[in-house]
Design an enzyme around this catalytic site. Structure first.
Site, PDB file in Angstrom:
ATOM      1  CB  SER A  98       5.122  -0.014  -2.149  1.00 10.08           C
ATOM      2  OG  SER A  98       4.229   0.043  -1.340  1.00 10.08           O
TER       3      SER A  98
ATOM      4  CG  ASP B 136       5.109   4.291  -0.870  1.00 11.08           C
ATOM      5  OD1 ASP B 136       5.746   2.866  -1.265  1.00 11.08           O
ATOM      6  OD2 ASP B 136       4.236   4.579  -1.672  1.00 11.08           O
TER       7      ASP B 136
END
Length: 286
Positions: free
Chosen positions: A38, A159
């Protein structure tokens, strides 16, 4: 012995990591291996491409841009962060990313993502996937509920922080003997169980593996933090984390608050430089 930097995500809290890596960049500290998920992966890219100040310019400099981060984005485009702005307009036009320097860098760079079907981590290595690096980092940064999944390499991805929030075990599996772990929350922080279980089962009803991963992510995070703190106590890792408590959420848009966190990251890293330099010269603790 193989050295490495392990980078947590955390949304806008990732500006702390930006500050840490700026300090590393200024002082010529480049390990053999970098892994991030991320926001950690986003910060790592500009660090590896040797672009001083770029992470600060992209995050804090654009945080007030109407398309960077807004609820309006979420309603109109089903994404809280303006992914086209962040992963297309900024790196290709507004604040150009140095793809040539990035590809020339010798550091191994690994990006963690999450497979929506299985809920398990999928990792991509720069040495194989460098031409699609922005797409992969975008996938790693695509938050559940707040972004559309990214189709890439036969996977549907979200993610990386869902399935491997702080990828220290992956680094160790890749033979990193001297990890430097950069966290975005203060010491002792632990996650609580999410209250979104019913929403998860509805939104991701076709992805049971992902639903399980989302329900269990708090426990995975806390177990990983326990493991990291054990490594730290045993002097098998150096951990850099905010030395002060900042009331900053992952969707913070206040440039002054973000600058304070960035500066704290820089100063915390500066305070670790001597220890890191000495530690990298020593044999690892068995």
């Amino acid at each position: 012995m193989k050295s490495g930097v392990v980078l947590e995500g955390g949304g806008m809290r990732g500006v702390y990591t930006s500050g840490v890596l700026e300090c590393f960049l200024e002082n010529g500290l480049f390990p053999d291996y970098v892994i991030g998920v991320s926001a950690g992966a986003c910060n790592a890219a500009s660090y590896i491409s040797r672009q001083p100040g770029r992470n600060r310019q992209v995050t804090i400099g654009y945080v007030r841009h109407p398309d960077y981060l807004s609820v309006k984005n979420l309603f109109l485009k089903r994404e809280l962060f303006g992914m086209n702005l962040i992963f297309n307009e900024i790196p290709n036009t507004l604040v150009p990313f140095d793809f040539t320097r990035f590809n020339q860098a010798t550091e191994e760079f690994v990006i963690g993502t999450t497979d929506c079907v299985t809920g398990r981590p999928v990792y991509f290595n720069k040495s194989i996937f460098s031409k699609d690096i922005l797409t992969i980092i975008r996938a790693s940064s695509s938050l559940p509920f707040m972004s559309r999944p990214i189709s890439y390499g036969g996977y549907l991805l979200l993610d990386g922080g869902i399935s491997d929030p702080i990828p220290i075990r992956k680094a160790l599996a890749d033979q990193v003997k001297k990890p430097i772990i950069v966290l975005t929350k203060e010491k002792g922080y632990r996650k609580s169980k999410s209250s979104l279980s019913k929403l998860t089962s509805y939104v991701y009803k076709d992805f049971k593996g992902l639903g399980i991963a989302l329900d269990n992510r708090y426990q995975l995070y806390n177990d990983t933090m326990d493991f990291i703190e054990t490594l730290e106590e045993q002097k098998k890792a150096i951990v850099i984390r905010p030395s002060e408590t900042f009331n900053i959420k992952g969707i913070e848009r206040n440039p002054e608050k973000l600058t304070m966190l960035y500066d704290r990251g820089y100063l915390d890293a500066l305070g670790h430089l001597t220890d890191i330099s000495e530690w990298l010269k020593k044999e690892p603790v068995n």
